[in-house]
Write a protein that holds these residues in place. Sequence first.
Motif, PDB file in Angstrom:
ATOM      1  N   SER A 127       2.356 103.060  72.200  1.00 25.56           N
ATOM      2  CA  SER A 127       1.498 103.413  73.325  1.00 25.56           C
ATOM      3  C   SER A 127       2.379 103.606  74.552  1.00 25.56           C
ATOM      4  N   THR A 128       1.814 103.447  75.730  1.00 23.88           N
ATOM      5  CA  THR A 128       2.548 103.567  76.988  1.00 23.88           C
ATOM      6  C   THR A 128       1.771 102.852  78.084  1.00 23.88           C
ATOM      7  N   SER A 129       2.483 102.316  79.051  1.00 27.93           N
ATOM      8  CA  SER A 129       1.815 101.690  80.191  1.00 27.93           C
ATOM      9  C   SER A 129       1.006 102.697  80.998  1.00 27.93           C
ATOM     10  N   GLU A 130       1.301 103.991  80.839  1.00 27.15           N
ATOM     11  CA  GLU A 130       0.526 105.024  81.540  1.00 27.15           C
ATOM     12  C   GLU A 130      -0.940 105.020  81.131  1.00 27.15           C
ATOM     13  N   THR A 131      -1.270 104.455  79.967  1.00 27.44           N
ATOM     14  CA  THR A 131      -2.675 104.399  79.558  1.00 27.44           C
ATOM     15  C   THR A 131      -3.507 103.525  80.489  1.00 27.44           C
ATOM     16  N   SER A 155      -4.054 111.598  76.302  1.00 25.93           N
ATOM     17  CA  SER A 155      -3.699 111.835  74.899  1.00 25.93           C
ATOM     18  C   SER A 155      -3.229 110.542  74.227  1.00 25.93           C
ATOM     19  N   LYS A 156      -2.540 109.708  74.977  1.00 28.06           N
ATOM     20  CA  LYS A 156      -2.061 108.456  74.398  1.00 28.06           C
ATOM     21  C   LYS A 156      -3.197 107.447  74.237  1.00 28.06           C
ATOM     22  N   ILE A 157      -4.152 107.456  75.164  1.00 26.65           N
ATOM     23  CA  ILE A 157      -5.348 106.623  74.976  1.00 26.65           C
ATOM     24  C   ILE A 157      -6.060 107.034  73.696  1.00 26.65           C
ATOM     25  N   ALA A 158      -6.209 108.342  73.503  1.00 24.58           N
ATOM     26  CA  ALA A 158      -6.877 108.837  72.295  1.00 24.58           C
ATOM     27  C   ALA A 158      -6.102 108.435  71.041  1.00 24.58           C
ATOM     28  N   ALA A 159      -4.769 108.555  71.084  1.00 27.07           N
ATOM     29  CA  ALA A 159      -3.955 108.166  69.929  1.00 27.07           C
ATOM     30  C   ALA A 159      -4.092 106.670  69.645  1.00 27.07           C
ATOM     31  N   ASP A 160      -4.053 105.859  70.703  1.00 32.72           N
ATOM     32  CA  ASP A 160      -4.216 104.409  70.531  1.00 32.72           C
ATOM     33  C   ASP A 160      -5.557 104.089  69.881  1.00 32.72           C
ATOM     34  N   THR A 176       0.150  98.009  67.702  1.00 34.37           N
ATOM     35  CA  THR A 176       0.505  98.939  68.766  1.00 34.37           C
ATOM     36  C   THR A 176       1.356  98.247  69.814  1.00 34.37           C
ATOM     37  N   VAL A 177       2.512  98.830  70.108  1.00 38.40           N
ATOM     38  CA  VAL A 177       3.396  98.348  71.172  1.00 38.40           C
ATOM     39  C   VAL A 177       3.203  99.235  72.390  1.00 38.40           C
ATOM     40  N   ARG A 178       2.987  98.617  73.541  1.00 37.50           N
ATOM     41  CA  ARG A 178       2.747  99.362  74.787  1.00 37.50           C
ATOM     42  C   ARG A 178       3.918  99.095  75.748  1.00 37.50           C
ATOM     43  N   PRO A 179       4.981  99.916  75.683  1.00 26.50           N
ATOM     44  CA  PRO A 179       6.143  99.686  76.550  1.00 26.50           C
ATOM     45  C   PRO A 179       5.852 100.025  78.007  1.00 26.50           C
ATOM     46  N   PHE A 180       6.557  99.326  78.883  1.00 27.70           N
ATOM     47  CA  PHE A 180       6.546  99.633  80.313  1.00 27.70           C
ATOM     48  C   PHE A 180       7.905 100.234  80.684  1.00 27.70           C
ATOM     49  N   ASN A 181       7.951 101.456  81.105  1.00 30.20           N
ATOM     50  CA  ASN A 181       9.079 102.131  81.768  1.00 30.20           C
ATOM     51  C   ASN A 181      10.460 101.696  81.278  1.00 30.20           C
ATOM     52  N   ALA A 182      10.771 102.108  80.066  1.00 30.44           N
ATOM     53  CA  ALA A 182      12.103 101.852  79.532  1.00 30.44           C
ATOM     54  C   ALA A 182      13.141 102.695  80.269  1.00 30.44           C
ATOM     55  N   GLY A 243       6.923  94.607  78.532  1.00 32.01           N
ATOM     56  CA  GLY A 243       7.445  94.841  79.872  1.00 32.01           C
ATOM     57  C   GLY A 243       8.264  93.661  80.346  1.00 32.01           C
ATOM     58  N   SER A 244       8.931  93.850  81.482  1.00 37.73           N
ATOM     59  CA  SER A 244       9.803  92.805  82.003  1.00 37.73           C
ATOM     60  C   SER A 244       9.063  91.784  82.856  1.00 37.73           C
TER      61      SER A 244
END
Length: 328
Positions: A127-131, A155-160, A176-182, A243-244
């Motif tokens: 996933s992504t933190s943008e969701t 699109s990522k919300i839909a994929a999740d 599901t892993v939701r990274p924050f700004n790698a 995330g950190s």
Amino acid sequence: MNFKNKSVLVTGASGFIGSHVVQALLHEGANVRAFVHYNSMNTKGYLDQLTKDEQNGIEMYMGDLKDPHGVMNACKGVDTVLHLGALIAIPYSYVNPTDVVQTNVLGTVNIAQAVRHHGIARLVHTSTSETYGTAQYVPMDETHPLQGQSPYSASKIAADKMIESFYCSYELPAITVRPFNAYGPRQSMRAVIPTIINQALHEDEIRLGNLKATRDFTYVEDTARAFLHAASCPSVGEVINAGSGFEISIGELAEKIKKMVGRDIPITVKQDRLRPEKSEVDRLFSNSDKAQSMMGWKAQVSLDEGLSRTIEWMKQHKSLFRPDEYVV
């Protein structure tokens, strides 16, 4: 999970995070199959920057996530799938939302179907933190509302949600892993940290968009570890932040990088680097307690240490970057 001699498919393997995940798996003794988007030049993205020994240890599969037959073939015979493949650039999603949806949503459905068909033991979905969109509260845990503030985030919300639906409907063994700004070595100037570093090193000014927006930056080796931890986690059907657990504004980040490279140059805001007003994500700040309690992961590399490593790497790879170009 002990990855020794385990067969792992990594989609998006040629990308920034994906290439670091591939390296981490190789270090753990896994047999890695890298799903790489086909191109006629036979380039393999960031995997081309790995050592020859590392490259020789990878089984390459050239294809397209939108092709269900290719995805089905790529998944055959593997124990685990780490699905990082996606179109990730937010500015690109404003211009080509259909392409983004087809790759991110239909591509994810194709992966989920292939995992079901082959009876694969574990799927780790990215996933992504943008969701989350702009923070409604901080720190942001996994129960934070989802907001589609860009075609990419939608699109990522839909994929999740497709992964969630496959877990609920078919008991898909997915997490599901939701990274924050790698950030870190090998990241392109599509992202803000290499943009700032490259301009700070080589230009007379730093050109950015919204300086007040805050982000939770995580060094890429920590992010890559999160995927390996997720593949080993006994629980499925979960969404887990990676995330950190801090925030810094883009303006403060630019000032920090200027001091680290030793150049006092002006920072200017460029209109073409600003998102549409309602699409701007003003604040991201993670709560990743669940990652630590559920799968024993937490970020280990400080921002200062991570920036120092990234600056040094970019100094050594100057030819890979064009400081005067805005990359979407």
